[in-house]
Design a protein around this motif. Structure first.
Motif, mmCIF file in Angstrom:
data_model
loop_
_atom_site.group_PDB
_atom_site.id
_atom_site.type_symbol
_atom_site.label_atom_id
_atom_site.label_comp_id
_atom_site.label_asym_id
_atom_site.label_seq_id
_atom_site.Cartn_x
_atom_site.Cartn_y
_atom_site.Cartn_z
ATOM 1 N N SER A 127 -23.894 98.849 19.386
ATOM 2 C CA SER A 127 -23.312 97.508 19.384
ATOM 3 C C SER A 127 -22.354 97.396 20.558
ATOM 4 N N GLY A 128 -22.099 96.162 20.993
ATOM 5 C CA GLY A 128 -21.144 95.952 22.074
ATOM 6 C C GLY A 128 -21.753 95.348 23.321
ATOM 7 N N LEU A 129 -23.075 95.091 23.310
ATOM 8 C CA LEU A 129 -23.715 94.514 24.487
ATOM 9 C C LEU A 129 -23.186 93.108 24.757
ATOM 10 N N SER A 130 -22.871 92.818 26.008
ATOM 11 C CA SER A 130 -22.431 91.473 26.382
ATOM 12 C C SER A 130 -23.551 90.468 26.104
ATOM 13 N N LYS A 131 -23.189 89.351 25.482
ATOM 14 C CA LYS A 131 -24.185 88.312 25.200
ATOM 15 C C LYS A 131 -24.751 87.718 26.481
ATOM 16 N N PRO A 158 -40.571 106.718 29.451
ATOM 17 C CA PRO A 158 -40.031 108.061 29.704
ATOM 18 C C PRO A 158 -38.750 108.329 28.920
ATOM 19 N N ALA A 159 -38.545 109.579 28.567
ATOM 20 C CA ALA A 159 -37.306 109.982 27.887
ATOM 21 C C ALA A 159 -36.101 109.664 28.770
ATOM 22 N N GLY A 160 -35.036 109.197 28.152
ATOM 23 C CA GLY A 160 -33.815 108.869 28.885
ATOM 24 C C GLY A 160 -33.728 107.426 29.329
ATOM 25 N N SER A 161 -34.795 106.639 29.100
ATOM 26 C CA SER A 161 -34.789 105.244 29.532
ATOM 27 C C SER A 161 -33.760 104.442 28.741
ATOM 28 N N VAL A 162 -32.993 103.626 29.459
ATOM 29 C CA VAL A 162 -31.979 102.764 28.846
ATOM 30 C C VAL A 162 -32.543 101.354 28.795
ATOM 31 N N GLY A 163 -32.507 100.745 27.598
ATOM 32 C CA GLY A 163 -33.133 99.448 27.452
ATOM 33 C C GLY A 163 -32.259 98.443 26.736
ATOM 34 N N ILE A 164 -32.666 97.177 26.856
ATOM 35 C CA ILE A 164 -32.042 96.076 26.133
ATOM 36 C C ILE A 164 -33.101 95.429 25.255
ATOM 37 N N GLY A 218 -32.994 92.341 22.547
ATOM 38 C CA GLY A 218 -32.191 91.342 21.859
ATOM 39 C C GLY A 218 -30.719 91.530 22.198
ATOM 40 N N GLU A 219 -29.875 91.616 21.153
ATOM 41 C CA GLU A 219 -28.436 91.768 21.365
ATOM 42 C C GLU A 219 -27.987 93.216 21.309
ATOM 43 N N GLN A 220 -28.932 94.140 21.419
ATOM 44 C CA GLN A 220 -28.593 95.562 21.381
ATOM 45 C C GLN A 220 -29.066 96.268 22.641
ATOM 46 N N THR A 221 -28.418 97.380 22.918
ATOM 47 C CA THR A 221 -28.896 98.273 23.955
ATOM 48 C C THR A 221 -29.070 99.647 23.338
ATOM 49 N N GLY A 222 -29.936 100.445 23.919
ATOM 50 C CA GLY A 222 -30.209 101.775 23.368
ATOM 51 C C GLY A 222 -30.818 102.674 24.415
ATOM 52 N N ILE A 223 -31.037 103.920 24.042
ATOM 53 C CA ILE A 223 -31.577 104.919 24.957
ATOM 54 C C ILE A 223 -32.744 105.629 24.278
ATOM 55 N N TYR A 224 -33.887 105.655 24.936
ATOM 56 C CA TYR A 224 -35.049 106.358 24.396
ATOM 57 C C TYR A 224 -34.865 107.855 24.626
ATOM 58 N N PRO A 225 -34.707 108.649 23.565
ATOM 59 C CA PRO A 225 -34.454 110.083 23.735
ATOM 60 C C PRO A 225 -35.714 110.895 24.040
ATOM 61 N N LEU A 226 -36.865 110.343 23.670
ATOM 62 C CA LEU A 226 -38.134 111.032 23.834
ATOM 63 C C LEU A 226 -39.151 110.079 24.451
ATOM 64 N N GLU A 227 -40.197 110.632 25.028
ATOM 65 C CA GLU A 227 -41.297 109.797 25.497
ATOM 66 C C GLU A 227 -41.916 109.086 24.292
ATOM 67 N N SER A 228 -42.091 107.766 24.396
ATOM 68 C CA SER A 228 -42.621 107.020 23.268
ATOM 69 C C SER A 228 -43.034 105.629 23.729
ATOM 70 N N PRO A 229 -43.783 104.901 22.914
ATOM 71 C CA PRO A 229 -44.003 103.484 23.189
ATOM 72 C C PRO A 229 -42.741 102.695 22.863
ATOM 73 N N GLY A 230 -42.660 101.446 23.323
ATOM 74 C CA GLY A 230 -41.481 100.651 23.013
ATOM 75 C C GLY A 230 -41.510 99.305 23.709
ATOM 76 N N GLY A 231 -40.760 98.353 23.165
ATOM 77 C CA GLY A 231 -40.788 97.006 23.694
ATOM 78 C C GLY A 231 -39.486 96.507 24.281
ATOM 79 N N TRP A 232 -38.526 97.408 24.482
ATOM 80 C CA TRP A 232 -37.247 96.973 25.053
ATOM 81 C C TRP A 232 -37.360 96.861 26.567
ATOM 82 N N ASN A 233 -36.464 96.063 27.160
ATOM 83 C CA ASN A 233 -36.428 95.884 28.613
ATOM 84 C C ASN A 233 -35.721 97.075 29.250
#
Length: 233
Positions: free
Chosen positions: A146-150, A165-171, A173-188
């Motif tokens: 939590s804490g992402l600027s609107k 790729p592992a380590g990718s930082v994404g946005i 919606g109103e959240q941000t996160g970090i992919y720890p492992l190689e995986s599929p995903g829909g974040w920017n």
């Protein structure tokens, strides 16, 4: 603390609703771990909940006429009431280096265009915030922050990637996160960290834990390569 509610979760767990105060949640978890009682199996933090799993057969032997749920609810209320209003959770502060944009953050330009900002403005907004890890989920070690600027909150992609790729930082919606492992995903994807967020061979596999305070630190691509190589050794 904010109002806390208890509800059964099946016949072997109690869910504690903690509104949105995750630091209170970490304090509660610490207290339950210290006051561990017979029959307790596992404590699982959620975004606004804590679920306490227990062995109903073990509880039945000591519940003195109460149902296992009633007994565990009573024990949890006693434990939480002992915390005291003055006690606060002392969160860890962790700096996450991130190389933004380019091949490591292919969606940075899209996020910037969506908000009519420059890429540098998006980076500054993302890296200037203080974030709190609310929960680990989706994949082992994946932090929901939590804490992402609107100003840079951006809808998930219509079509998820099949490989991130592992380590990718994404946005997302109103959240941000970090992919720890190689995986599929829909974040920017706006950048990547060279840090290893999940190591199954470590005593504590996940680098981040619910309640941690996170700050992102922009680094260059060269710094990323140096730190990535150091992580391998």
């Amino acid at each position: 603390m904010d109002e806390i509610k208890f509800r059964p979760f099946g016949d072997g767990a109690v869910t504690i609703d903690i509104s949105k105060n995750n630091r209170d949640g970490r304090l509660i978890i610490e207290q339950i771990e210290k006051k561990c009682f017979k029959g307790l199996i596992e404590i699982v933090p959620g975004f606004t909940t804590i679920t306490v799993y227990y062995d109903p057969f073990a509880i039945y032997q000591i519940c003195n006429g109460l149902s296992p749920f009633q007994f565990v609810e009573m024990k949890l209320k006693q434990i939480i009431n002992e915390i005291g209003e003055e006690k606060k959770y002392s969160s860890r502060e962790i700096i996450i280096p991130v190389c933004y944009g380019g091949e490591l953050g292919p969606d940075l330009v899209n996020v910037a265009n969506y908000h009519h900002l420059t890429e540098e403005e998006v980076i500054n907004l993302h890296a200037s915030q203080e974030y709190v890890v609310h929960m680990i989920g989706f994949a082992p070690g994946f932090p929901y922050l939590s804490g992402l600027s609107k100003k840079i909150a951006t809808p998930r992609k219509d079509t998820p990637r099949t490989f991130i790729p592992a380590g990718s930082v994404g946005i997302g919606g109103e959240q941000t996160g970090i992919y720890p492992l190689e995986s599929p995903g829909g974040w920017n994807l706006i950048g990547r960290t060279p840090l290893t967020l999940f190591n199954p061979n470590a005593n504590i596999p996940s680098l981040l834990q619910a309640g941690d305070t996170i700050r992102f630190q922009p680094i260059t691509y060269k710094e990323f390569e140096v730190l990535k190589e150091a992580e391998k050794n």
